[in-house]
Scaffold this motif. Structure first.
Motif, PDB file in Angstrom:
ATOM      1  N   TYR A 115       0.825  -1.211   0.000  1.00  0.00           N
ATOM      2  CA  TYR A 115       0.000   0.000   0.000  1.00  0.00           C
ATOM      3  C   TYR A 115       0.860   1.262   0.000  1.00  0.00           C
ATOM      4  CZ  TYR A 115      -2.793   3.722   2.168  1.00  0.00           C
ATOM      5  OH  TYR A 115      -3.383   4.916   2.472  1.00  0.00           O
ATOM      6  N   ARG A 116       1.851   1.312   0.890  1.00  0.00           N
ATOM      7  CA  ARG A 116       2.707   2.493   0.954  1.00  0.00           C
ATOM      8  C   ARG A 116       3.470   2.705  -0.343  1.00  0.00           C
ATOM      9  NH1 ARG A 116       3.281   0.879   6.425  1.00  0.00           N
ATOM     10  NH2 ARG A 116       5.082  -0.414   5.940  1.00  0.00           N
ATOM     11  N   GLU A 117       3.927   1.594  -0.956  1.00  0.00           N
ATOM     12  CA  GLU A 117       4.678   1.717  -2.208  1.00  0.00           C
ATOM     13  C   GLU A 117       3.786   2.229  -3.332  1.00  0.00           C
ATOM     14  OE1 GLU A 117       7.782  -0.851  -4.981  1.00  0.00           O
ATOM     15  OE2 GLU A 117       6.806  -1.797  -3.259  1.00  0.00           O
ATOM     16  N   GLN A 190       9.972   0.012  10.137  1.00  0.00           N
ATOM     17  CA  GLN A 190       9.815   0.467   8.763  1.00  0.00           C
ATOM     18  C   GLN A 190      11.024   1.300   8.342  1.00  0.00           C
ATOM     19  OE1 GLN A 190       7.392  -0.695   7.071  1.00  0.00           O
ATOM     20  NE2 GLN A 190       6.109  -1.486   8.715  1.00  0.00           N
ATOM     21  N   PRO A 191      11.362   1.278   7.029  1.00  0.00           N
ATOM     22  CA  PRO A 191      12.511   2.049   6.565  1.00  0.00           C
ATOM     23  C   PRO A 191      12.294   3.552   6.665  1.00  0.00           C
ATOM     24  CG  PRO A 191      11.305   1.107   4.714  1.00  0.00           C
ATOM     25  CD  PRO A 191      10.738   0.497   5.956  1.00  0.00           C
ATOM     26  N   GLU A 192      11.038   3.995   6.618  1.00  0.00           N
ATOM     27  CA  GLU A 192      10.731   5.418   6.720  1.00  0.00           C
ATOM     28  C   GLU A 192       9.739   5.645   7.851  1.00  0.00           C
ATOM     29  OE1 GLU A 192      11.341   7.386   2.412  1.00  0.00           O
ATOM     30  OE2 GLU A 192       9.500   6.208   2.602  1.00  0.00           O
ATOM     31  N   ASP A 193       9.987   6.681   8.644  1.00  0.00           N
ATOM     32  CA  ASP A 193       9.125   6.930   9.795  1.00  0.00           C
ATOM     33  C   ASP A 193       8.793   8.410   9.888  1.00  0.00           C
ATOM     34  OD1 ASP A 193      11.434   8.141  10.771  1.00  0.00           O
ATOM     35  OD2 ASP A 193      11.955   6.495  12.107  1.00  0.00           O
ATOM     36  N   PHE A 194       8.398   8.849  11.077  1.00  0.00           N
ATOM     37  CA  PHE A 194       8.001  10.235  11.298  1.00  0.00           C
ATOM     38  C   PHE A 194       9.087  11.216  10.883  1.00  0.00           C
ATOM     39  CE2 PHE A 194       8.049  13.974  14.072  1.00  0.00           C
ATOM     40  CZ  PHE A 194       6.807  14.517  13.796  1.00  0.00           C
ATOM     41  N   SER A 195      10.352  10.892  11.133  1.00  0.00           N
ATOM     42  CA  SER A 195      11.454  11.784  10.767  1.00  0.00           C
ATOM     43  C   SER A 195      11.488  12.037   9.264  1.00  0.00           C
ATOM     44  CB  SER A 195      12.792  11.191  11.225  1.00  0.00           C
ATOM     45  OG  SER A 195      12.803  10.960  12.616  1.00  0.00           O
ATOM     46  N   ASP A 196      11.310  10.967   8.483  1.00  0.00           N
ATOM     47  CA  ASP A 196      11.314  11.097   7.030  1.00  0.00           C
ATOM     48  C   ASP A 196      10.112  11.900   6.545  1.00  0.00           C
ATOM     49  OD1 ASP A 196      13.629   9.193   6.326  1.00  0.00           O
ATOM     50  OD2 ASP A 196      12.357   7.962   7.597  1.00  0.00           O
ATOM     51  N   GLY A 214       1.464   2.769   9.693  1.00  0.00           N
ATOM     52  CA  GLY A 214       1.402   1.334   9.878  1.00  0.00           C
ATOM     53  C   GLY A 214       0.009   0.959  10.354  1.00  0.00           C
ATOM     54  N   ARG A 215      -0.179  -0.325  10.661  1.00  0.00           N
ATOM     55  CA  ARG A 215      -1.520  -0.772  11.032  1.00  0.00           C
ATOM     56  C   ARG A 215      -1.460  -1.861  12.092  1.00  0.00           C
ATOM     57  NH1 ARG A 215      -6.527  -2.741   7.205  1.00  0.00           N
ATOM     58  NH2 ARG A 215      -7.858  -0.958   7.614  1.00  0.00           N
ATOM     59  N   ILE A 216      -2.334  -1.746  13.084  1.00  0.00           N
ATOM     60  CA  ILE A 216      -2.580  -2.800  14.067  1.00  0.00           C
ATOM     61  C   ILE A 216      -4.058  -3.140  13.957  1.00  0.00           C
ATOM     62  CG2 ILE A 216      -2.569  -3.451  16.496  1.00  0.00           C
ATOM     63  CD1 ILE A 216      -0.445  -1.340  16.982  1.00  0.00           C
ATOM     64  N   GLU A 218      -7.415  -2.864  12.723  1.00  0.00           N
ATOM     65  CA  GLU A 218      -8.046  -1.787  11.956  1.00  0.00           C
ATOM     66  C   GLU A 218      -7.485  -0.411  12.309  1.00  0.00           C
ATOM     67  OE1 GLU A 218     -10.127  -2.503   9.469  1.00  0.00           O
ATOM     68  OE2 GLU A 218      -9.693  -4.575  10.014  1.00  0.00           O
ATOM     69  N   LEU A 219      -6.634  -0.339  13.322  1.00  0.00           N
ATOM     70  CA  LEU A 219      -6.078   0.942  13.745  1.00  0.00           C
ATOM     71  C   LEU A 219      -4.860   1.305  12.907  1.00  0.00           C
ATOM     72  CD1 LEU A 219      -5.846   3.319  15.772  1.00  0.00           C
ATOM     73  CD2 LEU A 219      -4.391   1.816  17.170  1.00  0.00           C
ATOM     74  N   GLU A 220      -4.839   2.522  12.377  1.00  0.00           N
ATOM     75  CA  GLU A 220      -3.679   3.020  11.646  1.00  0.00           C
ATOM     76  C   GLU A 220      -2.914   3.997  12.542  1.00  0.00           C
ATOM     77  OE1 GLU A 220      -4.283   4.199   7.586  1.00  0.00           O
ATOM     78  OE2 GLU A 220      -6.053   2.915   7.391  1.00  0.00           O
ATOM     79  N   TYR A 221      -1.597   3.964  12.421  1.00  0.00           N
ATOM     80  CA  TYR A 221      -0.780   4.838  13.270  1.00  0.00           C
ATOM     81  C   TYR A 221       0.354   5.452  12.452  1.00  0.00           C
ATOM     82  CZ  TYR A 221       2.373   0.788  13.301  1.00  0.00           C
ATOM     83  OH  TYR A 221       3.208  -0.246  12.919  1.00  0.00           O
ATOM     84  N   LEU A 222       0.723   6.662  12.824  1.00  0.00           N
ATOM     85  CA  LEU A 222       1.884   7.299  12.237  1.00  0.00           C
ATOM     86  C   LEU A 222       3.121   6.631  12.820  1.00  0.00           C
ATOM     87  CD1 LEU A 222       3.027   9.575  10.446  1.00  0.00           C
ATOM     88  CD2 LEU A 222       2.927  11.075  12.447  1.00  0.00           C
ATOM     89  N   ILE A 223       3.980   6.099  11.957  1.00  0.00           N
ATOM     90  CA  ILE A 223       5.154   5.355  12.418  1.00  0.00           C
ATOM     91  C   ILE A 223       6.036   6.261  13.267  1.00  0.00           C
ATOM     92  CG2 ILE A 223       7.197   4.087  11.675  1.00  0.00           C
ATOM     93  CD1 ILE A 223       5.618   3.461   9.077  1.00  0.00           C
ATOM     94  N   PRO A 224       6.281   5.929  14.527  1.00  0.00           N
ATOM     95  CA  PRO A 224       7.052   6.815  15.408  1.00  0.00           C
ATOM     96  C   PRO A 224       8.502   6.946  14.960  1.00  0.00           C
ATOM     97  CG  PRO A 224       6.657   4.690  16.467  1.00  0.00           C
ATOM     98  CD  PRO A 224       5.843   4.689  15.210  1.00  0.00           C
TER      99      PRO A 224
END
Length: 346
Positions: A115-117, A190-196, A214-216, A218-224
């Motif tokens: 999905y991200r790609e 993940q290779p890319e996170d909040f910093s990127d 990312g996803r847990i 049904e919950l989506e979260y901004l990769i820390p």
């Protein structure tokens, strides 16, 4: 504004059906994904002309879809028929040849990664530019704060967001340094996170929030951020750009922020959050820290001090790591408390 359209074809049927469902679920109102199953059957030219006139893409009126995704043969067909503006070829092998990475996606990878790609390689505007302030019907924002252990604050707020995600589209954003979120729930790094994401926003590139989530369940979260110092380096302009991007992601009904670290610009969150929950303790030291936090929030949003709800968090037993913790907590006192908070907020 006309919706971005994607068509998928030329792959195994069940794979395509699952991919279409997943992409539509994740993209929400940002795009529409369709399945073209019988493209090999020649159609009369006037049929395509009718489709072109009735569908019409936002980039060129003569195209049926903005982006085509699928096998090499499917992409060739779409290109020859002039039916799309942009293409992505799905391959069964990872592509290492230089110069082709942007037009190719690898088929056999976790669906979150796929999905991200896809989002990163499609010229769609999933998260544009607008003011943070929204009109009626905007996303609902809520924020968690607390004193004491940052790991406990993160754990309960994420658990609360996870329970909410069973009935709503929720995004979880954790502004807490070294909270242990990735290790506690055994999240895939993940290779890319909040910093990127922050760097992309600073460069004013076409950064999509979807590429950094990312996803847990049904919950989506901004990769820390892997480097927590980035939270200390945030500027007010950074925060504004970030919140604008989140506000533009209209697939989310609710955004849950956790502010274990009072980052620069966080007053914008306190000001606009409809609900604020402060996790407090029973000891004098914690009570003093909590009162200082309340005074700070009152300066961020004067006249709305009553919006902050103070709760005493029960013990969250944790004898192992993994997502199964969420299911265990739901059957204990934290689950009852979260359910009460959700019911009160509806």
């Amino acid at each position: 504004m006309q919706i971005y359209t994607i068509v998928i074809g030329g792959l195994e049927k069940s794979y395509m059906q699952k991919l279409v469902l997943y992409l539509n679920e994740r993209l929400g109102k940002s795009a529409r994904v369709e399945l073209l199953e019988h493209w090999e059957i020649p159609e009369q030219p006037e049929v395509w002309e009718m489709k072109k006139q009735s569908v019409g893409g936002p980039m060129e009126g003569s195209k049926c879809w903005d982006t085509g995704i699928g096998s090499e043969a499917f992409i060739t067909y779409l290109t020859e028929q002039h039916l799309v503006n942009h293409t992505l070829t799905v391959t069964a092998q990872k592509c290492t040849e230089k110069g082709t990475e942007k037009a190719v996606v690898y088929q056999y990878q976790p669906r979150d990664c796929l999905y991200r790609e896809i989002v990163s390689k499609c010229p769609m505007n999933v998260g544009g530019r607008q003011k943070v302030e929204q009109e009626g019907g905007r996303q609902r924002w809520m924020v968690f704060t607390g004193e004491g252990q940052s790991g406990v604050l993160m754990a309960f707020s994420l658990f609360y967001a996870w329970m909410l995600s069973e009935t709503k589209k929720v995004l979880y954003v954790n502004f807490t340094e070294c909270s242990g979120m990735t290790e506690l729930f055994e999240l895939v790094e993940q290779p890319e996170d909040f910093s990127d994401f922050l760097l992309a926003l600073r460069r004013q590139s076409a950064a999509s929030l979807a590429c950094y989530t990312g996803r847990i369940d049904e919950l989506e979260y901004l990769i820390p951020a892997d480097n927590p110092q980035i939270l200390r380096e945030l500027t007010e302009a950074d925060m504004n750009r970030l919140l604008v991007s989140i506000a533009q992601a209209d697939q989310y009904e609710l955004v849950v922020f956790t502010l274990g670290t009072l980052v620069c610009g966080c007053e914008q969150i306190f000001l606009q959050a409809e609900s604020r929950i402060h996790l407090c303790g029973m000891h004098l030291m914690e009570q003093c820290a909590g009162r200082e936090k309340k005074r700070f929030v009152s300066r961020c949003a004067p006249g709305r001090e009553d919006v902050m709800k103070r709760i005493v968090l029960p013990e969250m037993k944790c004898e192992h790591t993994g997502v199964t913790l969420l299911y265990e907590w739901r059957e204990t006192e934290p689950g009852r408390l979260a359910a009460e908070l959700i019911s009160a907020g509806d």
